[in-house]
Design an enzyme around this catalytic site. Structure first.
Site, mmCIF file in Angstrom:
data_model
loop_
_atom_site.group_PDB
_atom_site.id
_atom_site.type_symbol
_atom_site.label_atom_id
_atom_site.label_comp_id
_atom_site.label_asym_id
_atom_site.label_seq_id
_atom_site.Cartn_x
_atom_site.Cartn_y
_atom_site.Cartn_z
ATOM 1 C CD GLU A 1 -1.470 0.219 3.544
ATOM 2 O OE1 GLU A 1 -2.112 1.280 3.785
ATOM 3 O OE2 GLU A 1 -1.373 -0.674 4.379
ATOM 4 C CG HIS B 1 2.365 0.099 11.709
ATOM 5 N ND1 HIS B 1 1.938 1.288 11.142
ATOM 6 C CD2 HIS B 1 1.587 -0.856 11.598
ATOM 7 C CE1 HIS B 1 0.793 0.689 10.612
ATOM 8 N NE2 HIS B 1 0.668 -0.651 10.689
#
EC number: 3.1.-.-
Length: 85
Positions: free
Chosen positions: A47, A84
């Site tokens: 993404e 993350h």
């Protein structure tokens, strides 16, 4: 096939996985191979990122960690391979 470059932080992340969890290191290696062939589709649910990391892409290593990279025509630069964004 695109060449692969590691940001120093990404290389440290990869070395961490080699020492701490070989299975995750193998997963990262597999993701990198996929990114070399096609940086915008394939395994790991690629993404595009937004905001500060606009222009970069991420793929899931696992539920907690992401592989963050930027792909050009001839090379791929790994930015992070742990945590993350």
């Amino acid at each position: 096939m695109r060449s692969v470059n590691f940001d120093p932080d990404a290389w440290e992340d990869f070395l961490f996985w080699l020492a701490a969890d070989r299975k995750t290191a193998r997963r990262i290696t597999r993701l990198i191979g996929e990114i070399q062939r096609d940086p915008f589709s394939g395994i790991g649910k690629p993404e595009p990122l937004q905001g500060e990391l606009s222009g970069y892409w991420s793929r899931r290593i696992d539920d907690e960690h992401r592989l963050v990279y930027r792909a050009g025509d001839d090379e791929v630069t790994m930015l992070k391979a742990r945590y993350h964004y």
